[in-house]
Motif scaffolding. Structure first.
Motif, PDB file in Angstrom:
ATOM      1  N   TRP A 120      -4.820   1.594   3.053  1.00 20.46           N
ATOM      2  CA  TRP A 120      -3.864   2.747   2.745  1.00 20.46           C
ATOM      3  C   TRP A 120      -4.722   3.828   2.468  1.00 20.46           C
ATOM      4  CZ3 TRP A 120      -0.108   5.342   4.245  1.00 20.46           C
ATOM      5  CH2 TRP A 120       0.285   6.599   3.669  1.00 20.46           C
ATOM      6  N   GLN A 123      -4.649   7.717   4.059  1.00 14.52           N
ATOM      7  CA  GLN A 123      -4.201   8.929   3.283  1.00 14.52           C
ATOM      8  C   GLN A 123      -4.599  10.423   4.051  1.00 14.52           C
ATOM      9  OE1 GLN A 123      -5.482   8.381  -0.633  1.00 14.52           O
ATOM     10  NE2 GLN A 123      -3.664   7.170  -1.062  1.00 14.52           N
ATOM     11  N   LEU A 152       2.784   2.138  -0.820  1.00 16.64           N
ATOM     12  CA  LEU A 152       1.916   1.708  -0.129  1.00 16.64           C
ATOM     13  C   LEU A 152       0.493   1.882  -1.076  1.00 16.64           C
ATOM     14  CD1 LEU A 152       2.293   2.965   3.597  1.00 16.64           C
ATOM     15  CD2 LEU A 152       2.259   0.571   2.793  1.00 16.64           C
ATOM     16  N   ASP A 169      -0.942  -1.382  -2.177  1.00 16.33           N
ATOM     17  CA  ASP A 169      -2.421  -1.658  -1.239  1.00 16.33           C
ATOM     18  C   ASP A 169      -2.214  -2.890  -0.484  1.00 16.33           C
ATOM     19  OD1 ASP A 169      -4.768  -0.833  -0.338  1.00 16.33           O
ATOM     20  OD2 ASP A 169      -5.873  -2.102  -1.944  1.00 16.33           O
ATOM     21  N   GLU A 202       2.602  -2.772   8.627  1.00 21.58           N
ATOM     22  CA  GLU A 202       2.127  -3.727   7.523  1.00 21.58           C
ATOM     23  C   GLU A 202       2.208  -5.103   7.996  1.00 21.58           C
ATOM     24  OE1 GLU A 202       3.473  -4.906   2.848  1.00 21.58           O
ATOM     25  OE2 GLU A 202       4.261  -3.310   3.858  1.00 21.58           O
TER      26      GLU A 202
END
Length: 107
Positions: A20, A24, A76, A80, A96
């Protein structure tokens, strides 16, 4: 056995695990699309790449595809989890990995 198009195979080869933290900046730009775990990430990427409006609209309408919302981003960040991503410019599609999604998580 299903034969896949050369573009499908190209996208499959470009699909990779990612954290993640690395996604970002794409989230901040609004360029991150979440793909529900029930869908084939590469099939969705192929439909986006080929501008298959019927498929993409169906997934958007059903909520199986959409921009990553802030509540999901926070989840998230906290968990993680293992993610998979593929780039179909200007989008990054993310999903995911199966088995790592939080039970009951549909945000």
């Amino acid at each position: 056995m299903t034969e896949h198009s050369s573009l499908y195979l190209k996208l499959l080869g470009e699909t990779a695990p990612i954290r993640w933290e690395e996604l970002q900046p794409f989230f901040a730009r609004g360029a991150l699309l979440w793909v529900h775990g029930s869908l084939d990430l590469v099939e969705v990427a192929l439909a986006v790449a080929e501008d298959n409006r019927d498929k993409v609209t169906g997934w958007l309408t059903s909520g199986e595809l959409g921009k990553v919302e802030e509540n999901r981003a926070g989840d998230l960040l906290a968990r993680d989890p293992q993610l998979w991503a593929v780039v179909v410019a200007p989008w990054v599609l993310v999903q995911e990995r199966a088995g790592s999604e939080a039970s009951g998580e549909n945000a």
